[in-house]
Design an enzyme around this catalytic site. Structure first.
Site, short mmCIF file in Angstrom:
data_model
loop_
_atom_site.label_atom_id
_atom_site.label_comp_id
_atom_site.label_asym_id
_atom_site.label_seq_id
_atom_site.Cartn_x
_atom_site.Cartn_y
_atom_site.Cartn_z
N GLU A 1 67.63 -4.23 2.17
CA GLU A 1 68.09 -2.83 2.18
C GLU A 1 69.35 -2.66 3.02
O GLU A 1 69.91 -1.57 3.07
CB GLU A 1 66.99 -1.90 2.70
N ARG B 1 95.02 -15.41 -2.53
CA ARG B 1 96.17 -15.63 -3.42
C ARG B 1 97.36 -14.74 -3.06
O ARG B 1 98.45 -14.92 -3.59
CB ARG B 1 95.76 -15.46 -4.89
N ASP C 1 101.35 -9.74 -11.06
CA ASP C 1 99.96 -9.42 -11.36
C ASP C 1 99.77 -8.04 -11.95
O ASP C 1 100.54 -7.12 -11.67
CB ASP C 1 99.13 -9.41 -10.07
N PRO D 1 77.59 -1.20 -0.79
CA PRO D 1 77.94 -0.22 -1.83
C PRO D 1 78.45 1.09 -1.24
O PRO D 1 79.06 1.89 -1.95
CB PRO D 1 76.62 0.01 -2.57
N1 4GX Z 1 79.90 -4.05 -2.90
N2 4GX Z 1 75.43 -5.04 -1.98
C1 4GX Z 1 75.04 -5.53 0.40
C2 4GX Z 1 72.88 -5.04 1.42
C3 4GX Z 1 73.51 -4.00 2.28
C4 4GX Z 1 73.31 -2.63 2.08
C5 4GX Z 1 73.91 -1.74 2.94
C6 4GX Z 1 74.83 -3.58 4.12
C7 4GX Z 1 74.66 -2.21 3.97
C8 4GX Z 1 77.77 -4.46 -2.62
C9 4GX Z 1 78.73 -3.88 -3.48
C10 4GX Z 1 76.33 -4.48 -2.86
C11 4GX Z 1 73.99 -4.81 -2.17
C12 4GX Z 1 75.74 -5.94 -0.86
C13 4GX Z 1 73.34 -4.39 -0.88
N3 4GX Z 1 74.25 -4.46 3.30
N4 4GX Z 1 78.42 -4.95 -1.58
N5 4GX Z 1 73.60 -5.34 0.18
N6 4GX Z 1 78.51 -3.25 -4.63
O1 4GX Z 1 75.90 -3.97 -3.86
O2 4GX Z 1 79.73 -4.70 -1.75
#
Ligand code: 4GX
Length: 262
Positions: A115, A153, A168, A88
């Site tokens: 986490e 794609r 698109d 995120p």
């Molecule tokens: N867009 N998540 C990853 C664990 C995490 C946290 C910090 C690495 C660093 C998300 C999103 C997402 C939740 C995937 C936490 N890994 N990933 N995860 N929105 O929410 O890509």
């Protein structure tokens, strides 16, 4: 393009590789997809990939050693690949980001759970962090699928025949025009006449107008930083004129401009 996904749930990708355009891209040799089980690279007898956070607090953190070993194995097979981590905190994913990634020889995705991953692993090995949106998921697997799906794609040849990706939504900064198929009347709603006319110039004009009005109504933010073509300006001026005429007719009928009605 070579894609490797590092995950503790490689089975999540089994169905992903074997359906639709992704499957066809693999069958036709445009894409190679591989989900690598991080657990297989854990040192200990219980194959532990996570641990409690230093400093305390809730949740778990992915250990750096199994991730580093799994990544080194992936990089050995695809030395030119870029390493991406789904998070995120990453750079917001977009159609433009997808187009950039589609030009790469290989992509390695780190899918964290809990986490997240140990910060030292991220700093040492990750080239780019990508977010698919401002919400929190339980792992990076779905985001990695989202990115691979959007990227595959755009690989030249994958969509076959005519270049469907050029049409698109977002490709030219506009949403896509409305689509219709048979029957010509569905539950009392007809297909716009022009689409049945066979007049290709008129259809192209209608589609551009439809894309513009849709974008204006649904996503006006997309128009703010966009340069209009001469044809688009002509359309916008035509609407502007029609609105002005409508307002003129209305205000001529109205004696008291503040009441709005006679
Ligand atoms: N867009 N998540 C990853 C664990 C995490 C946290 C910090 C690495 C660093 C998300 C999103 C997402 C939740 C995937 C936490 N890994 N990933 N995860 N929105 O929410 O890509």
């Amino acid at each position: 393009m070579d894609v490797a996904v590092l995950t503790i749930f490689p089975e999540m990708f089994d169905r992903f590789w074997t359906h639709g355009i992704v499957r066809r891209a693999i069958e036709q040799g445009y894409l190679k997809g591989d989900a690598i089980d991080i657990r297989a690279f854990a040192e200990d007898r219980h194959k532990v990939t996570d641990d409690r956070p230093y400093g305390g607090g809730c949740g778990m953190v992915m250990k750096p050693e199994p991730l580093a070993k799994a990544l080194r194995a992936a990089r050995e097979r695809m030395p030119e690949a870029v390493t991406l981590m789904m998070s995120p905190q990453g750079r917001p994913f977009s159609q433009q980001a997808a187009a950039e990634l589609a030009r790469q020889r290989g992509l390695i995705f780190i899918c964290g759970r809990y986490e997240g991953v140990d910060e030292r692993f991220a700093q040492q090995f990750v080239d780019d962090e990508i977010s698919i949106g401002d919400y929190v998921l339980t792992g990076g697997e779905l985001p990695a699928m989202v990115v691979v799906d959007a990227v595959v794609r755009l690989i030249p040849g994958v969509l076959g025949g005519r270049d469907s990706a050029a049409d698109d939504s977002f490709a030219d900064g506009l949403l896509e025009y409305a689509h219709y198929t048979r029957p010509p009347v569905f539950e009392g709603r007809p297909v716009p006449d022009v689409l049945l006319s066979g007049n290709h110039a008129a259809i192209a004009q209608w589609r551009l107008e439809a894309a513009l009005v849709r974008t204006f109504l649904k996503r006006p933010d997309l128009l703010e930083n966009r340069e209009f073509t001469a044809q688009e300006i002509a359309i916008l001026k035509k609407w502007s004129k029609e609105l002005e005429d409508l307002i003129k007719v209305q205000s001529a009928r109205c004696t008291d401009p503040l009441s709005g009605r006679q």
